[in-house]
Design a protein around this motif. Sequence first.
Motif, PDB file in Angstrom:
ATOM      1  N   THR A   1      36.880  54.677  74.147  1.00 40.21           N
ATOM      2  CA  THR A   1      35.656  54.099  74.637  1.00 40.21           C
ATOM      3  C   THR A   1      35.850  52.390  74.699  1.00 40.21           C
ATOM      4  O   THR A   1      35.700  51.671  75.599  1.00 40.21           O
TER       5      THR A   1
ATOM      6  N   GLN B   1      28.732  56.662  76.938  1.00 37.94           N
ATOM      7  CA  GLN B   1      28.544  55.558  75.727  1.00 37.94           C
ATOM      8  C   GLN B   1      28.571  54.195  76.164  1.00 37.94           C
ATOM      9  O   GLN B   1      28.082  53.409  75.657  1.00 37.94           O
TER      10      GLN B   1
ATOM     11  N   VAL C   1      28.378  50.190  71.174  1.00 32.14           N
ATOM     12  CA  VAL C   1      29.124  51.199  70.883  1.00 32.14           C
ATOM     13  C   VAL C   1      29.831  50.820  69.394  1.00 32.14           C
ATOM     14  O   VAL C   1      30.106  49.735  69.357  1.00 32.14           O
TER      15      VAL C   1
ATOM     16  N   THR D   1      25.553  54.188  70.468  1.00 38.56           N
ATOM     17  CA  THR D   1      26.261  55.127  70.044  1.00 38.56           C
ATOM     18  C   THR D   1      27.070  54.992  68.593  1.00 38.56           C
ATOM     19  O   THR D   1      27.668  53.599  68.757  1.00 38.56           O
TER      20      THR D   1
ATOM     21  N   SER E   1      24.818  59.647  70.337  1.00 40.77           N
ATOM     22  CA  SER E   1      24.203  58.839  71.201  1.00 40.77           C
ATOM     23  C   SER E   1      22.761  58.952  70.938  1.00 40.77           C
ATOM     24  O   SER E   1      22.229  60.156  71.483  1.00 40.77           O
TER      25      SER E   1
ATOM     26  N   TYR F   1      27.194  64.076  78.118  1.00 44.05           N
ATOM     27  CA  TYR F   1      28.452  64.357  77.491  1.00 44.05           C
ATOM     28  C   TYR F   1      29.373  65.483  78.001  1.00 44.05           C
ATOM     29  O   TYR F   1      30.190  66.204  77.414  1.00 44.05           O
TER      30      TYR F   1
END
Length: 493
Positions: A306, A340, A346, A369, A401, A431
Amino acid sequence: MAERRPTPALMLLGTGSNVGKSLLVAGLCRLFADRGLKVRPFKPQNMSNNAAATAFGEIGRAQALQARAARVAPHVDMNPVLLKPESDTGSQIILQGRVAGHLASGDFTRRGDFLPQVLESFERLSDEADLVLVEGAGSPAETNLRARDIANLGFARAANVPAILVGDIDRGGVIASLVGSHAVLDEADRAMIRAFAINRFRGEVSLFKAGVDTIAQATGWPCLGVVPWFNEAIHLPAEDGLDLAAGPPKPGAKLKVAVPVMPGIANFDDLDPLKQEDAVELVMIRRGTALPGDAGLIILPGSKTTMRDLAVLRTEGWDIDIAAHRRRGGHVLGLCGGYQILGRVVRDPLGLEGTAGEAPGLGLLDIETVLEPGKTVREVAFEHPASGATGRAYEIHLGRSEGPDTARAPFRIGTRQDGAASPDGRVAGTYLHGMFTSDAVRRACMAQIAGGALESTLDYEAGVEAVLDRLAAHLERHLDIAAILALAHARSV
């Protein structure tokens, strides 16, 4: 007491990656299952970020499709070693369904350490099967990797499983690739390969008879068949990133969906049902290309990395394109890692995806997140409360999250909310993977985005089953099935 005979088994090797081994195994699984055999697919080692959730962990998506073709539930023993690339120099190790560390690309010899678990899984599958169909990985002729190989002939010799070698004629050079593979293998490895087959032929098969004869004469292997191109393969879930492609142009489509292709893209078969909708035009946007201004929906797909993909998204200027799309009133949907990325930040404090740190997200959802140890891997039944539509999906992700926008979660799993949405509903994330395989959920989501019902007659799951049936019939017409069974039964103690 009589000694138990080994379960019949046969391994399909390929002269290279993406020659169609996965599809051939799936078709043969369906063919033999329909003959009443308890057939099980097996792949010792896979490398893919397109994973499937099972009751006991994750496996490669191709093995899940092969299990479906065999009419059995997928199991972690079908793919005991799954390597999920995290960068150009390393992969996450999934061992019998569970995270088991990290493998640097220069440390490939470690793969041989997993042979005991590979053989253990193979034996468990064999104990419940009449036939095991094994898929190799890449090419068995990569002699630089042979010493610690568990994916191809290293496994075949350890488990004493005969093999056939498949060449892809569509990419060209099939005679050289088959004859060359024979030439570079040592005698013991060569002896494990008992025959060859040609895949993806276009045109009149009889015109390749001289080519077949050349290969047979040079190798001593008989040919089990020349399989013509199977057009309907595009309707089956793809595993390899080499198969990642948009759907065909659809001038009359009511909704254009744009998907930026980032380096860590994962579980991209989430998009397959959209690709098959007549009213939806799916476009995959490669690096160096702006996101189209006429898209009604931008989907940020799943990601194995990510933080890295977030950085690439900004480098490409896609964050600017997405912001402009949002200002025009467009919709944005984030799936897993894409979800995310849509948040405010993040955080990866432990460096689970690389270097520890944090990065600002796109700020389109009011969530934060945090990536944490303990991967969530599960199959779930879910509901789309806005429409009342239900379906089955799965989760494979790290982290949690949280934030105000989760109060408008677009999905519900039992009593638990999943995902988040902006106050105007035009930005959402979840998700859930595989939710679009539910016809009712997919139609409800697309109608909500398009501002009205989209005409759809697609029965996605029934379509997959029908294609598997036709694939089995296709292979039965063009392969020597009796010879394949005989080779599997010839496996000796």
